[in-house]
Design an enzyme around this catalytic site. Structure first.
Site, mmCIF file in Angstrom:
data_model
loop_
_atom_site.group_PDB
_atom_site.id
_atom_site.type_symbol
_atom_site.label_atom_id
_atom_site.label_comp_id
_atom_site.label_asym_id
_atom_site.label_seq_id
_atom_site.Cartn_x
_atom_site.Cartn_y
_atom_site.Cartn_z
ATOM 1 N N HIS A 153 0.819 -1.208 0.000
ATOM 2 C CA HIS A 153 0.000 0.000 0.000
ATOM 3 C C HIS A 153 0.853 1.257 0.000
ATOM 4 O O HIS A 153 0.644 2.176 -0.805
ATOM 5 C CB HIS A 153 -0.933 -0.015 1.213
ATOM 6 C CG HIS A 153 -1.827 1.175 1.298
ATOM 7 N ND1 HIS A 153 -1.630 2.190 2.204
ATOM 8 C CD2 HIS A 153 -2.924 1.532 0.582
ATOM 9 C CE1 HIS A 153 -2.557 3.113 2.048
ATOM 10 N NE2 HIS A 153 -3.357 2.746 1.068
ATOM 11 N N THR A 211 -11.162 0.761 9.356
ATOM 12 C CA THR A 211 -10.905 -0.125 8.218
ATOM 13 C C THR A 211 -12.073 -0.099 7.242
ATOM 14 O O THR A 211 -11.872 -0.096 6.016
ATOM 15 C CB THR A 211 -10.660 -1.566 8.704
ATOM 16 O OG1 THR A 211 -9.617 -1.566 9.680
ATOM 17 C CG2 THR A 211 -10.258 -2.466 7.550
ATOM 18 N N GLN A 214 -11.771 2.906 5.141
ATOM 19 C CA GLN A 214 -10.773 2.738 4.080
ATOM 20 C C GLN A 214 -11.358 1.972 2.895
ATOM 21 O O GLN A 214 -11.133 2.322 1.731
ATOM 22 C CB GLN A 214 -9.546 2.010 4.634
ATOM 23 C CG GLN A 214 -8.710 2.855 5.584
ATOM 24 C CD GLN A 214 -7.580 2.062 6.212
ATOM 25 O OE1 GLN A 214 -7.818 1.024 6.835
ATOM 26 N NE2 GLN A 214 -6.363 2.520 6.054
#
Length: 267
Positions: A153, A211, A214
């Protein structure tokens, strides 16, 4: 096979022949991919090989004051990157490119594009700075957190931010950077609270939702890139296809992390 070759050549020509109204070659690290690739290469060498070997017989470094300052800086920096585009009168044009097929633009448009390109450069610098996340993991001997997801990432966001700035300094990268900066305000706020010590862990119950945020970001990015293609914008498609493929990879990796970290605990 010949069709694939023609597609590759066509996308390459789009990249090399695109008309750039903003010349970035004189900007720091933008003349060629060399400096960016050297930084990313050094990062990968350190976090995957050199760093762990260096720390093998050394005690873990205590970096809490540095981590607090670093995370606070990234929060403020991401907040600045999120707010500045909204203060620009051309924000609607940049985030929703209704003029993406225009053959020419007036000088006012170019001024707006230049302002966004400058923000894009700072966004790229931010991605380089954020490589320190992994360096801190290594120095603190938390190699278990140096996962494929984490390293991939950080590596790809650094590379892509350079590519977008180099080839599309005034187009679709604005939306990508805007969404990512908003998410990073939340994410680095979480890291900042975590760095304050064990007494603050009771305030970190919302990691699961971070999360999920995201994943929502990646879904919005994918939808936006599909919209760009559907509108047949006169942009180099190679970057769009390449980024779409990586967004799909990000969605898979983060979904897998979410499933392993949270779903099993709820069963």
């Amino acid at each position: 096979m010949s069709n694939i070759m023609r597609l590759v050549v066509s996308n390459y020509n789009e990249l090399t022949e695109v008309k750039r109204e903003i010349m970035l070659d004189s900007w720091p690290m933008m003349g060629s991919p060399g400096p960016m690739l050297c930084i990313v290469g050094t990062y990968l060498a350190f976090v995957l090989k050199v760093g762990p070997k260096m720390m093998e017989k050394r005690p873990a470094m205590q970096l809490n004051p540095l981590l607090i300052a670093y995370n606070a800086f990234v929060v403020l920096f991401s907040l600045w990157l999120s707010v500045m585009p909204l203060l620009n009168p051309g924000v609607k044009y940049m985030l929703v490119p209704s003029k993406c097929n225009s053959a020419s633009r007036d000088p006012k448009d170019i001024l707006i594009q230049t302002a966004f390109a400058k923000l894009g450069w700072w966004y790229f610098v931010g991605k380089i700075i954020e490589l320190l996340d992994t360096v801190f993991f290594v120095l603190r001997k938390k190699q278990n957190q140096v996962t494929f997801l984490h390293v991939y990432h950080h590596t790809m966001t650094s590379v892509f931010s350079w590519c977008y700035l180099k080839f599309l300094p005034d187009e679709q990268g604005a939306m990508i950077a805007f969404l990512n900066s908003i998410v990073h305000i939340v994410m680095y706020t979480y890291y900042l609270i975590a760095a304050l010590g064990p007494n603050y862990r009771k305030y970190l119950w919302w990691k699961k939702y971070m999360t999920a945020m995201q994943l929502t970001q990646f879904a919005l990015m994918l939808g936006y890139l599909l919209m760009i293609l559907a509108m047949d914008c006169k942009l180099p498609r190679a970057i769009t296809y390449f980024f779409m493929a990586n967004v799909v990879i990000f969605i898979y990796l983060f979904s897998d992390f979410y499933r392993k970290a949270y779903s099993k605990k709820e069963v």
